[in-house]
Design a protein around this motif. Structure first.
Motif, PDB file in Angstrom:
ATOM      1  N   LEU A  21      30.337  37.582  41.180  1.00  0.00           N
ATOM      2  CA  LEU A  21      30.700  38.968  40.903  1.00  0.00           C
ATOM      3  C   LEU A  21      31.107  39.198  39.451  1.00  0.00           C
ATOM      4  O   LEU A  21      31.243  40.355  39.029  1.00  0.00           O
ATOM      5  CB  LEU A  21      31.852  39.409  41.815  1.00  0.00           C
ATOM      6  CG  LEU A  21      31.626  39.294  43.324  1.00  0.00           C
ATOM      7  CD1 LEU A  21      32.813  39.877  44.064  1.00  0.00           C
ATOM      8  CD2 LEU A  21      30.336  39.977  43.736  1.00  0.00           C
ATOM      9  N   GLU A  22      31.309  38.164  38.706  1.00  0.00           N
ATOM     10  CA  GLU A  22      31.824  38.295  37.347  1.00  0.00           C
ATOM     11  C   GLU A  22      30.941  39.220  36.505  1.00  0.00           C
ATOM     12  O   GLU A  22      29.729  39.039  36.410  1.00  0.00           O
ATOM     13  CB  GLU A  22      31.901  36.913  36.684  1.00  0.00           C
ATOM     14  CG  GLU A  22      32.576  36.899  35.331  1.00  0.00           C
ATOM     15  CD  GLU A  22      34.080  37.159  35.413  1.00  0.00           C
ATOM     16  OE1 GLU A  22      34.664  37.516  34.383  1.00  0.00           O
ATOM     17  OE2 GLU A  22      34.660  36.996  36.503  1.00  0.00           O
ATOM     18  N   GLY A  23      31.579  40.236  35.890  1.00  0.00           N
ATOM     19  CA  GLY A  23      30.855  41.152  35.025  1.00  0.00           C
ATOM     20  C   GLY A  23      30.015  42.179  35.759  1.00  0.00           C
ATOM     21  O   GLY A  23      29.264  42.929  35.127  1.00  0.00           O
ATOM     22  N   ARG A  24      30.141  42.238  37.074  1.00  0.00           N
ATOM     23  CA  ARG A  24      29.342  43.171  37.858  1.00  0.00           C
ATOM     24  C   ARG A  24      30.195  44.297  38.429  1.00  0.00           C
ATOM     25  O   ARG A  24      31.403  44.165  38.581  1.00  0.00           O
ATOM     26  CB  ARG A  24      28.637  42.438  39.011  1.00  0.00           C
ATOM     27  CG  ARG A  24      27.394  41.686  38.594  1.00  0.00           C
ATOM     28  CD  ARG A  24      26.740  40.989  39.782  1.00  0.00           C
ATOM     29  NE  ARG A  24      25.375  40.610  39.492  1.00  0.00           N
ATOM     30  CZ  ARG A  24      25.025  39.545  38.789  1.00  0.00           C
ATOM     31  NH1 ARG A  24      25.968  38.742  38.326  1.00  0.00           N
ATOM     32  NH2 ARG A  24      23.759  39.277  38.555  1.00  0.00           N
ATOM     33  N   ARG A  25      29.512  45.381  38.772  1.00  0.00           N
ATOM     34  CA  ARG A  25      30.148  46.494  39.467  1.00  0.00           C
ATOM     35  C   ARG A  25      30.043  46.217  40.957  1.00  0.00           C
ATOM     36  O   ARG A  25      28.952  45.977  41.482  1.00  0.00           O
ATOM     37  CB  ARG A  25      29.453  47.807  39.108  1.00  0.00           C
ATOM     38  CG  ARG A  25      30.120  49.060  39.659  1.00  0.00           C
ATOM     39  CD  ARG A  25      29.512  50.300  39.012  1.00  0.00           C
ATOM     40  NE  ARG A  25      30.126  51.517  39.513  1.00  0.00           N
ATOM     41  CZ  ARG A  25      29.644  52.237  40.517  1.00  0.00           C
ATOM     42  NH1 ARG A  25      28.508  51.879  41.115  1.00  0.00           N
ATOM     43  NH2 ARG A  25      30.266  53.325  40.923  1.00  0.00           N
ATOM     44  N   VAL A  26      31.163  46.238  41.657  1.00  0.00           N
ATOM     45  CA  VAL A  26      31.196  45.866  43.076  1.00  0.00           C
ATOM     46  C   VAL A  26      32.143  46.793  43.825  1.00  0.00           C
ATOM     47  O   VAL A  26      32.879  47.586  43.229  1.00  0.00           O
ATOM     48  CB  VAL A  26      31.651  44.397  43.262  1.00  0.00           C
ATOM     49  CG1 VAL A  26      30.783  43.440  42.467  1.00  0.00           C
ATOM     50  CG2 VAL A  26      33.118  44.230  42.868  1.00  0.00           C
ATOM     51  N   THR A  27      32.146  46.661  45.145  1.00  0.00           N
ATOM     52  CA  THR A  27      33.121  47.369  45.957  1.00  0.00           C
ATOM     53  C   THR A  27      33.551  46.472  47.112  1.00  0.00           C
ATOM     54  O   THR A  27      32.960  45.420  47.361  1.00  0.00           O
ATOM     55  CB  THR A  27      32.554  48.706  46.485  1.00  0.00           C
ATOM     56  OG1 THR A  27      33.635  49.495  46.999  1.00  0.00           O
ATOM     57  CG2 THR A  27      31.514  48.493  47.579  1.00  0.00           C
ATOM     58  N   THR A  28      34.593  46.901  47.796  1.00  0.00           N
ATOM     59  CA  THR A  28      35.061  46.234  49.002  1.00  0.00           C
ATOM     60  C   THR A  28      35.870  47.262  49.799  1.00  0.00           C
ATOM     61  O   THR A  28      35.999  48.417  49.375  1.00  0.00           O
ATOM     62  CB  THR A  28      35.908  44.985  48.673  1.00  0.00           C
ATOM     63  OG1 THR A  28      36.196  44.274  49.891  1.00  0.00           O
ATOM     64  CG2 THR A  28      37.215  45.354  47.990  1.00  0.00           C
ATOM     65  N   HIS A  29      36.394  46.854  50.923  1.00  0.00           N
ATOM     66  CA  HIS A  29      37.209  47.768  51.731  1.00  0.00           C
ATOM     67  C   HIS A  29      38.405  48.247  50.916  1.00  0.00           C
ATOM     68  O   HIS A  29      38.996  47.486  50.146  1.00  0.00           O
ATOM     69  CB  HIS A  29      37.682  47.031  52.992  1.00  0.00           C
ATOM     70  CG  HIS A  29      38.294  47.919  54.036  1.00  0.00           C
ATOM     71  ND1 HIS A  29      39.544  48.480  53.897  1.00  0.00           N
ATOM     72  CD2 HIS A  29      37.813  48.348  55.232  1.00  0.00           C
ATOM     73  CE1 HIS A  29      39.819  49.207  54.960  1.00  0.00           C
ATOM     74  NE2 HIS A  29      38.785  49.152  55.788  1.00  0.00           N
ATOM     75  N   TRP A  30      38.775  49.512  51.114  1.00  0.00           N
ATOM     76  CA  TRP A  30      39.878  50.067  50.313  1.00  0.00           C
ATOM     77  C   TRP A  30      41.185  49.295  50.472  1.00  0.00           C
ATOM     78  O   TRP A  30      41.988  49.215  49.541  1.00  0.00           O
ATOM     79  CB  TRP A  30      40.087  51.550  50.634  1.00  0.00           C
ATOM     80  CG  TRP A  30      40.371  51.885  52.070  1.00  0.00           C
ATOM     81  CD1 TRP A  30      39.457  52.209  53.025  1.00  0.00           C
ATOM     82  CD2 TRP A  30      41.664  51.947  52.710  1.00  0.00           C
ATOM     83  NE1 TRP A  30      40.093  52.472  54.235  1.00  0.00           N
ATOM     84  CE2 TRP A  30      41.442  52.329  54.067  1.00  0.00           C
ATOM     85  CE3 TRP A  30      42.975  51.744  52.278  1.00  0.00           C
ATOM     86  CZ2 TRP A  30      42.483  52.491  54.977  1.00  0.00           C
ATOM     87  CZ3 TRP A  30      44.012  51.907  53.192  1.00  0.00           C
ATOM     88  CH2 TRP A  30      43.755  52.279  54.519  1.00  0.00           C
ATOM     89  N   ARG A  31      41.374  48.647  51.621  1.00  0.00           N
ATOM     90  CA  ARG A  31      42.599  47.865  51.806  1.00  0.00           C
ATOM     91  C   ARG A  31      42.569  46.572  51.001  1.00  0.00           C
ATOM     92  O   ARG A  31      43.618  45.981  50.723  1.00  0.00           O
ATOM     93  CB  ARG A  31      42.795  47.537  53.292  1.00  0.00           C
ATOM     94  CG  ARG A  31      43.089  48.757  54.156  1.00  0.00           C
ATOM     95  CD  ARG A  31      43.321  48.367  55.604  1.00  0.00           C
ATOM     96  NE  ARG A  31      44.500  47.538  55.766  1.00  0.00           N
ATOM     97  CZ  ARG A  31      44.859  46.955  56.908  1.00  0.00           C
ATOM     98  NH1 ARG A  31      44.094  47.117  57.990  1.00  0.00           N
ATOM     99  NH2 ARG A  31      45.942  46.239  56.980  1.00  0.00           N
ATOM    100  N   HIS A  32      41.369  46.109  50.639  1.00  0.00           N
ATOM    101  CA  HIS A  32      41.238  44.856  49.893  1.00  0.00           C
ATOM    102  C   HIS A  32      41.214  45.079  48.382  1.00  0.00           C
ATOM    103  O   HIS A  32      41.197  44.100  47.616  1.00  0.00           O
ATOM    104  CB  HIS A  32      39.945  44.133  50.287  1.00  0.00           C
ATOM    105  CG  HIS A  32      39.876  43.747  51.730  1.00  0.00           C
ATOM    106  ND1 HIS A  32      40.971  43.371  52.458  1.00  0.00           N
ATOM    107  CD2 HIS A  32      38.804  43.666  52.578  1.00  0.00           C
ATOM    108  CE1 HIS A  32      40.598  43.079  53.698  1.00  0.00           C
ATOM    109  NE2 HIS A  32      39.298  43.263  53.796  1.00  0.00           N
ATOM    110  N   MET A  33      41.201  46.333  47.937  1.00  0.00           N
ATOM    111  CA  MET A  33      41.041  46.612  46.509  1.00  0.00           C
ATOM    112  C   MET A  33      42.106  45.927  45.641  1.00  0.00           C
ATOM    113  O   MET A  33      41.770  45.281  44.640  1.00  0.00           O
ATOM    114  CB  MET A  33      41.053  48.125  46.262  1.00  0.00           C
ATOM    115  CG  MET A  33      39.810  48.845  46.725  1.00  0.00           C
ATOM    116  SD  MET A  33      38.426  48.532  45.615  1.00  0.00           S
ATOM    117  CE  MET A  33      37.139  49.449  46.489  1.00  0.00           C
TER     118      MET A  33
END
Length: 341
Positions: free
Chosen positions: A132-144
């Motif tokens: 994920l380094e240097g990338r745009r990503v997402t995850t569950h809002w609780r894990h942000m």
């Protein structure tokens, strides 16, 4: 059923998807993956994905899954060495470092160019592997907060259902894995095939808005007030400019009330929703017709060729011409692949 837009190369093998299975398996996320990529697709007469599993670890009696059952997997992490796409269906504990052999296998697969798909907490496994380094990503809002703290080198899209950045796809909460998986199918086979799969799932091919609409409890529309009819009407008017005031009038609301209720119901604004709907229609025209690019844009309500190219690139991730080239049927293919039935 109309013919899908996919013309596979007969000489190429089916795209190989390998899902990682681990002790404490997230059952729902795993079910999403198998439903999308392993379920037989008799509606298509071209080969679907070559789907298989890879055990991240070995336990006597198989790997435990949430819900009280066990999964027995024949292959180990060596299966990742030949995967075209590696899927991480969640992870058992975001605070637990994944096993070193799993991390190394993911790094090796990524280094040779395999695509990555992580659902919900599965992004923490990709993060541990440095993917994920240097990338745009997402995850569950609780894990942000945990994602920010552990992987400061990533750019977090906090209100996205899924994100793709250079071959790495991450999704928000568990059900957003369906959105991410349909995106992957759309990238591989085109919009029409993805739409057929979505219909079989009885869900929209693309959900509007981001995950902010699901944080805590969103405000609901008043009983008897639905935007569905307005949205259906607007989809039939995409060839011309559609004003927010016009949509509000259709809904029987003031413009201010309509804007508020629209965001509450969809998580986005009417103008952003209209732009995505126009691009979705443009995808269909690019795949199915020989219209010039400027005519495609005009038929989808874009006021200029520049506005069309800009919106299409922002939504689809590629230019309209490149999108058409990717899915254009070749005359020698004899009309392409048809849907069964």
């Amino acid at each position: 059923m109309p013919a899908p837009d996919h013309t596979p190369d007969p000489a190429s093998a089916p795209h190989r998807i390998v899902a990682v299975v681990y002790d404490g398996l997230c059952t729902f996320e795993f079910g999403i993956v198998t439903e999308l990529f392993a379920l037989p697709r008799p509606e298509f007469d071209f080969p679907w994905y070559d789907f298989s599993l890879a055990a991240a670890e070995r336990r006597p009696g198989g790997l435990r899954a949430m819900g009280g059952f066990r999964v027995q997997v024949d292959a180990g992490l060596e299966a990742l060495a030949t995967a075209d796409t590696v899927v991480i269906p969640g992870w058992r504990d975001r605070d637990e470092a994944p096993p070193a052999p799993l991390v190394e296998a993911i790094r090796a697969a990524h280094a040779r160019g395999a695509r990555m798909l992580a659902i919900c907490s599965g992004g923490f496994v990709l993060g541990a592997a440095g993917v994920l380094e240097g990338r745009r990503v997402t995850t569950h809002w609780r894990h942000m907060p945990a994602m920010k703290a552990r992987f400061p080198g990533v750019e977090l899209a906090e209100d996205a259902l899924y994100v793709e950045d250079r071959g790495v796809i991450t999704s928000a909460g568990s059900s957003a894995g369906i959105d991410a998986g349909l995106h992957l199918i759309r990238a591989d086979h085109g919009a029409r095939v993805a739409n057929i799969v979505a219909r079989r799932l009885v869900m929209p091919p693309h959900r509007e808005g981001g995950q902010a609409q699901y944080v805590d409890a969103p405000v609901q529309l008043r009983p008897g007030r639905s935007l569905a009819a307005v949205l259906d009407w607007a989809r039939g008017e995409l060839a011309r400019p559609v004003a927010v005031a016009e949509m509000a009038d259709r809904a029987g609301m003031s413009e201010r009330s309509f804007l508020r209720r629209f965001r509450e119901a969809t998580g986005t604004t009417p103008l952003k929703w209209l732009r995505r709907e126009r691009v979705t229609r443009a995808m269909k025209l690019l795949e199915e017709t020989g219209l010039a690019l400027d005519d495609v844009g005009a038929n989808c309500g874009f006021g200029s060729a520049e506005a069309f190219r800009k919106a299409f690139g922002e939504v689809a991730g590629v230019a309209p011409g490149a999108y058409r080239a990717r899915f254009r049927r070749e005359a020698a293919a004899g009309g392409g692949i048809r849907a069964a039935g």
